[in-house]
Scaffold this motif. Structure first.
Motif, short mmCIF file in Angstrom:
data_model
loop_
_atom_site.label_atom_id
_atom_site.label_comp_id
_atom_site.label_asym_id
_atom_site.label_seq_id
_atom_site.Cartn_x
_atom_site.Cartn_y
_atom_site.Cartn_z
N UNK A 112 0.87 -1.17 0.00
CA UNK A 112 0.00 0.00 0.00
C UNK A 112 0.91 1.22 0.00
N UNK A 113 0.73 2.13 -0.94
CA UNK A 113 1.51 3.37 -0.91
C UNK A 113 0.69 4.53 -1.43
N UNK A 114 1.09 5.73 -1.00
CA UNK A 114 0.48 6.97 -1.44
C UNK A 114 1.57 8.01 -1.65
N UNK A 115 1.36 8.89 -2.61
CA UNK A 115 2.30 9.97 -2.85
C UNK A 115 1.61 11.30 -2.58
N UNK A 116 2.43 12.34 -2.48
CA UNK A 116 1.89 13.65 -2.13
C UNK A 116 1.03 14.26 -3.23
N UNK A 117 1.11 13.75 -4.45
CA UNK A 117 0.28 14.31 -5.52
C UNK A 117 -0.99 13.50 -5.78
N UNK A 118 -1.36 12.63 -4.86
CA UNK A 118 -2.64 11.94 -4.96
C UNK A 118 -2.60 10.56 -5.60
N UNK A 119 -1.44 10.07 -5.98
CA UNK A 119 -1.36 8.71 -6.53
C UNK A 119 -1.36 7.72 -5.38
N UNK A 120 -2.15 6.67 -5.51
CA UNK A 120 -2.14 5.62 -4.49
C UNK A 120 -2.35 4.27 -5.17
N UNK A 121 -1.82 3.25 -4.53
CA UNK A 121 -1.97 1.89 -5.03
C UNK A 121 -1.93 0.94 -3.84
N UNK A 144 -6.08 -2.11 -6.21
CA UNK A 144 -6.68 -0.88 -6.69
C UNK A 144 -5.59 0.17 -6.86
N UNK A 145 -5.80 1.08 -7.78
CA UNK A 145 -4.91 2.24 -7.88
C UNK A 145 -5.76 3.44 -8.26
N UNK A 146 -5.27 4.61 -7.88
CA UNK A 146 -5.99 5.84 -8.19
C UNK A 146 -4.99 6.97 -8.39
N UNK A 147 -5.44 7.96 -9.12
CA UNK A 147 -4.63 9.14 -9.37
C UNK A 147 -5.57 10.31 -9.65
N UNK A 148 -5.04 11.49 -9.57
CA UNK A 148 -5.84 12.69 -9.78
C UNK A 148 -5.64 13.23 -11.18
N UNK A 149 -6.76 13.47 -11.87
CA UNK A 149 -6.71 14.08 -13.20
C UNK A 149 -6.36 15.55 -13.08
N UNK A 150 -5.85 16.15 -14.15
CA UNK A 150 -5.56 17.58 -14.11
C UNK A 150 -6.80 18.43 -13.80
N UNK A 156 -9.39 9.42 -10.49
CA UNK A 156 -9.62 8.21 -11.28
C UNK A 156 -9.24 7.02 -10.41
N UNK A 157 -10.11 6.03 -10.35
CA UNK A 157 -9.86 4.84 -9.53
C UNK A 157 -10.12 3.59 -10.37
N UNK A 158 -9.21 2.63 -10.26
CA UNK A 158 -9.34 1.36 -10.98
C UNK A 158 -9.17 0.24 -9.97
N UNK A 159 -10.15 -0.65 -9.90
CA UNK A 159 -10.05 -1.88 -9.10
C UNK A 159 -9.78 -3.02 -10.06
N UNK A 160 -8.93 -3.95 -9.66
CA UNK A 160 -8.58 -5.03 -10.58
C UNK A 160 -8.37 -6.34 -9.84
N UNK A 161 -8.49 -7.41 -10.61
CA UNK A 161 -8.19 -8.76 -10.15
C UNK A 161 -7.38 -9.41 -11.27
N UNK A 162 -6.31 -10.08 -10.91
CA UNK A 162 -5.51 -10.84 -11.87
C UNK A 162 -5.32 -12.22 -11.29
N UNK A 163 -5.81 -13.23 -12.00
CA UNK A 163 -5.73 -14.60 -11.50
C UNK A 163 -5.69 -15.56 -12.67
N UNK A 164 -6.03 -16.82 -12.44
CA UNK A 164 -5.96 -17.81 -13.51
C UNK A 164 -6.96 -17.54 -14.63
N UNK A 165 -7.89 -16.63 -14.41
CA UNK A 165 -8.88 -16.29 -15.45
C UNK A 165 -8.51 -15.02 -16.20
N UNK A 166 -7.33 -14.46 -15.90
CA UNK A 166 -6.87 -13.27 -16.61
C UNK A 166 -6.93 -12.02 -15.75
N UNK A 167 -6.81 -10.89 -16.41
CA UNK A 167 -6.82 -9.58 -15.76
C UNK A 167 -8.18 -8.94 -16.00
#
Length: 151
Positions: free
Chosen positions: A71-80, A97-103, A108-119
């Motif tokens: 888990x990490x976050x940066x000062x400009x709003x990026x997190x994962x 999950x990861x997220x970032x701030x648009x200009x 923007x937030x993306x949740x994901x799963x990667x396993x034997x069935x793909x990404x």
């Protein structure tokens, strides 16, 4: 005759003297973990954000058996954040999950799963699959079930 041989050997050694090696350029100092060669590339300067952001939170755990969490976050709003476990077929099963701030200011937030069935990613940013693509997928499944193969 010996004099000519000795003289020609000396001349050959002088002519074959190795040129001095060019001085090695010192490696540029990386800043905040950015690859210095990437920083010098045209891709770096053509990006809208070419400044560095400090990490304000960084948590990592690895049990050396294929399981991990980070888990990490940066000062400009990026997190994962992600959690991984070994899969039954030797792969890593990862959910994160990861997220970032648009200009414009929205996040923007993306949740994901990667396993034997793909990404598989889910996000309001990802448009739905078009109807014609779904028809092609159903057709391919129908043909595969009947043994039709296209090579």
């Amino acid at each position: 005759m010996k004099f000519v041989l000795v003289l020609s050997a000396i001349l050959a050694m002088v002519a074959a003297e190795a040129e001095p090696e060019p001085e090695a350029k010192p490696e540029p100092e990386p800043q905040f973990g950015i690859n210095p060669y990437y920083r010098n590339s045209p891709y770096f300067y053509n990006r809208p954000y070419n400044h560095f952001a400090r990490t304000i939170h960084d948590y990592r755990q690895n049990n050396n058996r294929g399981a991990f969490d980070y888990d990490f976050r940066t000062e400009n709003g990026i997190s994962a954040a992600a959690s991984g476990r070994p899969g039954l077929r030797g792969q890593s099963n990862i959910a994160g999950t990861y997220s970032y701030q648009h200009p414009e200011g929205n996040v923007a937030r993306v949740d994901y799963v990667a396993d034997e069935f793909g990404y598989r990613a889910r996000s309001p940013l990802i448009p739905p699959i078009p109807a014609h693509s779904l028809q092609q997928i159903r057709k391919a499944e129908y043909e595969r079930a009947r043994g039709i193969r296209w090579y």
